[in-house]
Design an enzyme around this catalytic site. Structure first.
Site, mmCIF file in Angstrom:
data_model
loop_
_atom_site.group_PDB
_atom_site.id
_atom_site.type_symbol
_atom_site.label_atom_id
_atom_site.label_comp_id
_atom_site.label_asym_id
_atom_site.label_seq_id
_atom_site.Cartn_x
_atom_site.Cartn_y
_atom_site.Cartn_z
ATOM 1 C CB SER A 79 -0.906 0.015 1.230
ATOM 2 O OG SER A 79 -1.602 1.256 1.353
ATOM 3 N NE ARG A 80 0.726 5.366 -4.869
ATOM 4 C CZ ARG A 80 -0.174 5.184 -5.827
ATOM 5 N NH1 ARG A 80 -1.470 5.206 -5.525
ATOM 6 N NH2 ARG A 80 0.187 4.987 -7.068
ATOM 7 C CE1 TYR A 91 0.150 0.328 -3.734
ATOM 8 C CE2 TYR A 91 0.032 1.690 -5.715
ATOM 9 C CZ TYR A 91 -0.546 1.212 -4.558
ATOM 10 O OH TYR A 91 -1.813 1.610 -4.214
ATOM 11 C CG HIS A 133 -6.347 -0.573 -13.171
ATOM 12 N ND1 HIS A 133 -7.521 -1.068 -13.700
ATOM 13 C CD2 HIS A 133 -6.529 -0.522 -11.827
ATOM 14 C CE1 HIS A 133 -8.377 -1.290 -12.714
ATOM 15 N NE2 HIS A 133 -7.796 -0.954 -11.575
ATOM 16 C CE LYS A 186 -14.975 -4.293 -12.817
ATOM 17 N NZ LYS A 186 -15.520 -2.966 -12.478
ATOM 18 N NE ARG A 234 -14.372 1.765 -6.723
ATOM 19 C CZ ARG A 234 -14.975 1.223 -7.781
ATOM 20 N NH1 ARG A 234 -14.842 1.771 -8.975
ATOM 21 N NH2 ARG A 234 -15.730 0.145 -7.655
ATOM 22 C CG ASP A 285 -16.897 0.547 -11.596
ATOM 23 O OD1 ASP A 285 -15.750 0.540 -11.133
ATOM 24 O OD2 ASP A 285 -17.851 -0.047 -11.061
#
Length: 342
Positions: free
Chosen positions: A41-42, A63, A84, A102, A170, A183
């Protein structure tokens, strides 16, 4: 990995949101063939919390550290859409295979670059279209492809729900590549692609949310006649403004296939004949866990076999779908602009 390597596949998960949690749960059901060995995670605290919850040995606060872990064979990219491409590229360049949630990327060019990079590095890359790995959807494609029901004339697919969340979510956030098409629309378009391939023309319509992303979108797709089939059409719908049935229907000259909740089907109906009194043949399956195990098993299988792409979600279909999504988004944005000017 080599084609005769039978050790457990080492998985890493990049990002710790909702999709990361469901993948972690379904990976735990495959303990004989795979192990979740790292999470990144960041924010290190988020990775550590995730690791504690799911028993993950290694937690990283970047990452890049995750991608450098030698115990990781494949990374599942669970970050928002806009991330992504850079995260998948980071992992591929670090020598890791990747399963990318996806849609694979936000643009055609990004998708093509990732495929070229995976091919150049001889690394596995797959868009996480779990529906295409479901046994029933595969059976439906096999049945229709056999010609038993006659040529396909039309495919209809819809998916959506009335979203009442905040504009910063989001789904509606343009900075996170939100919108119904990326999405939700990826599912209907992939569903149609499974039976008809890439369309010749895309006529798109819809409306935008207050944030500027598409919130409701429909399209008519056309397919010219080929040596293998006559001309055909398709319709796709995705929306964040109402709740249509999550359904995919394939209409052939000698019958049809109906797949309710086609993103995660547990049964399908096959109508052999065109009369209104035809009784359907019902096929059923069981979904282990949350339904993602088929997708994860396909990745494990491909890595053990030394393959860099899956025949269930091949690169060509992912790229074709990305092109169709881009054409659809462009058409909806143009239609919305025309409405504003009228």
């Amino acid at each position: 990995m080599t084609s005769n390597d039978q050790r457990r596949i080492g998985w890493g998960i990049l990002s710790t949101g909702h999709m990361a949690t469901v993948i972690a749960q379904d990976l735990a059901l495959l303990s004989d063939e795979a192990a979740l060995v790292a999470v990144g995670s960041r924010e290190l605290s988020k990775a550590e919390d995730f690791a504690a919850t799911y028993g993950v040995p290694a937690a990283y606060g970047s990452y890049a550290e995750l991608a450098a872990d030698p115990a990781v064979d494949v990374v599942y990219i669970a970050s928002p859409h806009n991330d992504h491409y850079p995260s998948a590229k980071l992992c591929l360049e670090a020598g890791k295979s990747v399963l990318v949630e996806k849609p694979l990327t936000v643009t055609d060019a990004e998708a093509e670059e990732l495929v070229a990079l995976a091919q150049d590095r001889d690394l596995f890359l797959m868009e996480a279209l779990w529906s295409r790995t479901n046994p029933l959807l595969r059976k439906a494609a096999e049945l229709v492809g056999s010609g038993e029901l006659g040529p396909v004339k039309h495919v209809a697919a819809s998916f959506g729900f009335a979203f009442d969340g905040d504009d910063s979510h989001r789904l509606l956030n343009p900075d996170l590549a939100g919108g119904a098409i990326l999405d939700l629309g990826v599912y209907p378009v992939h569903g149609v692609n499974l039976f008809l391939g890439e369309p010749d023309a895309v006529l798109g319509y819809g409306s935008l949310a207050s944030t500027g992303v598409d919130a409701h979108a429909a399209a008519v797709l056309s397919y010219p006649a080929t040596d293998q089939r006559p001309a055909a059409t398709a319709t796709v719908l995705c929306t964040l403004e109402t709740t249509p049935p999550t359904r995919l229907e394939v209409f052939c000259t000698g019958g049809r296939v109906v797949i309710d909740f086609f993103i995660k089907p547990e049964s399908i109906e096959v109508f052999r004949g065109t009369g209104h009194d035809v009784e359907p043949e019902v096929m059923i399956t069981q979904l282990p866990g949350l339904g993602y195990t088929f997708q994860l098993q396909e990745v494990n299988r491909a890595l053990r076999a030394g393959e860099n792409e899956s025949p269930l979600v091949p690169w060509a279909d992912t790229l074709a779908t990305m092109r169709t999504l881009s054409r659809w988004r462009t058409a909806v944005e143009a239609a919305a602009a025309a409405d504003r000017e009228s």
